[in-house]
Motif scaffolding. Sequence first.
Motif, PDB file in Angstrom:
ATOM      1  N   ASN A 160       0.861  -1.188   0.000  1.00  0.00           N
ATOM      2  CA  ASN A 160       0.000   0.000   0.000  1.00  0.00           C
ATOM      3  C   ASN A 160       0.895   1.236   0.000  1.00  0.00           C
ATOM      4  O   ASN A 160       0.915   2.016   0.952  1.00  0.00           O
ATOM      5  CB  ASN A 160      -0.910  -0.030   1.226  1.00  0.00           C
ATOM      6  CG  ASN A 160      -2.190   0.756   1.016  1.00  0.00           C
ATOM      7  OD1 ASN A 160      -2.390   1.379  -0.033  1.00  0.00           O
ATOM      8  ND2 ASN A 160      -3.044   0.767   2.018  1.00  0.00           N
ATOM      9  N   TYR A 173       2.399   4.814  -1.516  1.00  0.00           N
ATOM     10  CA  TYR A 173       1.997   6.030  -2.220  1.00  0.00           C
ATOM     11  C   TYR A 173       3.243   6.871  -2.499  1.00  0.00           C
ATOM     12  O   TYR A 173       4.072   7.082  -1.606  1.00  0.00           O
ATOM     13  CB  TYR A 173       1.009   6.839  -1.389  1.00  0.00           C
ATOM     14  CG  TYR A 173      -0.347   6.191  -1.246  1.00  0.00           C
ATOM     15  CD1 TYR A 173      -1.429   6.600  -2.017  1.00  0.00           C
ATOM     16  CD2 TYR A 173      -0.533   5.133  -0.349  1.00  0.00           C
ATOM     17  CE1 TYR A 173      -2.668   6.000  -1.883  1.00  0.00           C
ATOM     18  CE2 TYR A 173      -1.777   4.521  -0.219  1.00  0.00           C
ATOM     19  CZ  TYR A 173      -2.832   4.960  -0.991  1.00  0.00           C
ATOM     20  OH  TYR A 173      -4.061   4.354  -0.874  1.00  0.00           O
ATOM     21  N   LYS A 182       4.950  -1.873  -7.518  1.00  0.00           N
ATOM     22  CA  LYS A 182       3.513  -1.848  -7.252  1.00  0.00           C
ATOM     23  C   LYS A 182       3.265  -0.714  -6.264  1.00  0.00           C
ATOM     24  O   LYS A 182       3.611  -0.817  -5.079  1.00  0.00           O
ATOM     25  CB  LYS A 182       3.051  -3.190  -6.691  1.00  0.00           C
ATOM     26  CG  LYS A 182       3.231  -4.350  -7.671  1.00  0.00           C
ATOM     27  CD  LYS A 182       2.811  -5.673  -7.042  1.00  0.00           C
ATOM     28  CE  LYS A 182       2.896  -6.798  -8.059  1.00  0.00           C
ATOM     29  NZ  LYS A 182       4.269  -7.003  -8.548  1.00  0.00           N
ATOM     30  N   GLU A 183       2.682   0.371  -6.759  1.00  0.00           N
ATOM     31  CA  GLU A 183       2.533   1.577  -5.943  1.00  0.00           C
ATOM     32  C   GLU A 183       1.464   2.477  -6.537  1.00  0.00           C
ATOM     33  O   GLU A 183       0.993   2.255  -7.668  1.00  0.00           O
ATOM     34  CB  GLU A 183       3.875   2.333  -5.883  1.00  0.00           C
ATOM     35  CG  GLU A 183       4.393   2.763  -7.243  1.00  0.00           C
ATOM     36  CD  GLU A 183       5.836   3.263  -7.232  1.00  0.00           C
ATOM     37  OE1 GLU A 183       6.569   2.978  -6.273  1.00  0.00           O
ATOM     38  OE2 GLU A 183       6.217   3.937  -8.207  1.00  0.00           O
ATOM     39  N   ASN A 184       1.086   3.476  -5.785  1.00  0.00           N
ATOM     40  CA  ASN A 184       0.106   4.464  -6.214  1.00  0.00           C
ATOM     41  C   ASN A 184       0.810   5.801  -6.404  1.00  0.00           C
ATOM     42  O   ASN A 184       1.440   6.308  -5.465  1.00  0.00           O
ATOM     43  CB  ASN A 184      -0.987   4.625  -5.149  1.00  0.00           C
ATOM     44  CG  ASN A 184      -1.626   3.308  -4.773  1.00  0.00           C
ATOM     45  OD1 ASN A 184      -2.361   2.731  -5.547  1.00  0.00           O
ATOM     46  ND2 ASN A 184      -1.322   2.816  -3.572  1.00  0.00           N
ATOM     47  N   VAL A 230       0.692   9.765  -6.790  1.00  0.00           N
ATOM     48  CA  VAL A 230      -0.182  10.903  -6.488  1.00  0.00           C
ATOM     49  C   VAL A 230       0.489  12.161  -7.036  1.00  0.00           C
ATOM     50  O   VAL A 230       1.533  12.580  -6.528  1.00  0.00           O
ATOM     51  CB  VAL A 230      -0.429  11.051  -4.975  1.00  0.00           C
ATOM     52  CG1 VAL A 230      -1.396  12.208  -4.714  1.00  0.00           C
ATOM     53  CG2 VAL A 230      -0.977   9.756  -4.390  1.00  0.00           C
TER      54      VAL A 230
END
Length: 266
Positions: free
Chosen positions: A54, A56, A77-79, A81
Amino acid sequence: MGDWRLVLPPSRPSVDHLEYVRSVASGVARKSPVAVLGSTVEYRDLLNELGFNNIYVFDKNPDFYSFVTRLSTRDLKENFVEGDWVTALKNYRGCFEMILSHLTMGNIPYSNRNEFYFAISRGLNSSGVFVDFLLSNEPGHINLSEISRRFSGRPVNIQLANEFSCQALFCSELVENLQAVDTRKIYDKLYRSLDQKLEPLIDLAQYVTPIGGYWYYGRPWEVEAAERSSYFEVKNSVTEARPSPYENRAMHQTLTINGARHEQYD
């Protein structure tokens, strides 16, 4: 930036920096949301290696994010922003168990520092930690005669250019005088003040820290430390050691939100 591939530690995380972050991250649950301020690919690789799912990454420059992502050693594997840190973090109140930062402080104007620290502290949950590598110049700035002595007569290569960039641009008396790393003004002063034989080194340093860069460094450390203490308590601090060009001038800190801020956010 110039070619980021030519930038070496400590401007990018070193093996020691990664081991420090690894030690802090060992106590963080892998399912917990964690964040990286900026596109620092070494920290992103490490978080993926450790099994965090999880993650960011906050950066206002998607092109730079895409560029450094290509330097990753992993299938990240990341978000992502997009946005400046202060604005973007407002949407993640109390979210993160850990926020990682590598030399981010100097990107924030002095007038916005309180807002920056407030955004980070409010983005952490009650048990969260802010892991920050920062340049303090706590021992005082280096005068130009010492810069000349340290670099004269040494072979010019990219490693020396990185070392010169760290010390002449980010740690010298020129920074103290300007209260900022204004590379256009500093390079001009270096060309006019240092021995002509150092010009090839000054030229090469511009591939590492280009003309036109601007960072907010130069204030006394006691001023910086007092401002940070309004938001954070220092849980652990490790001073940068030899052979880093930031020896005794930078540190890794693990910080928690101070008690008064906890009450304010509640």
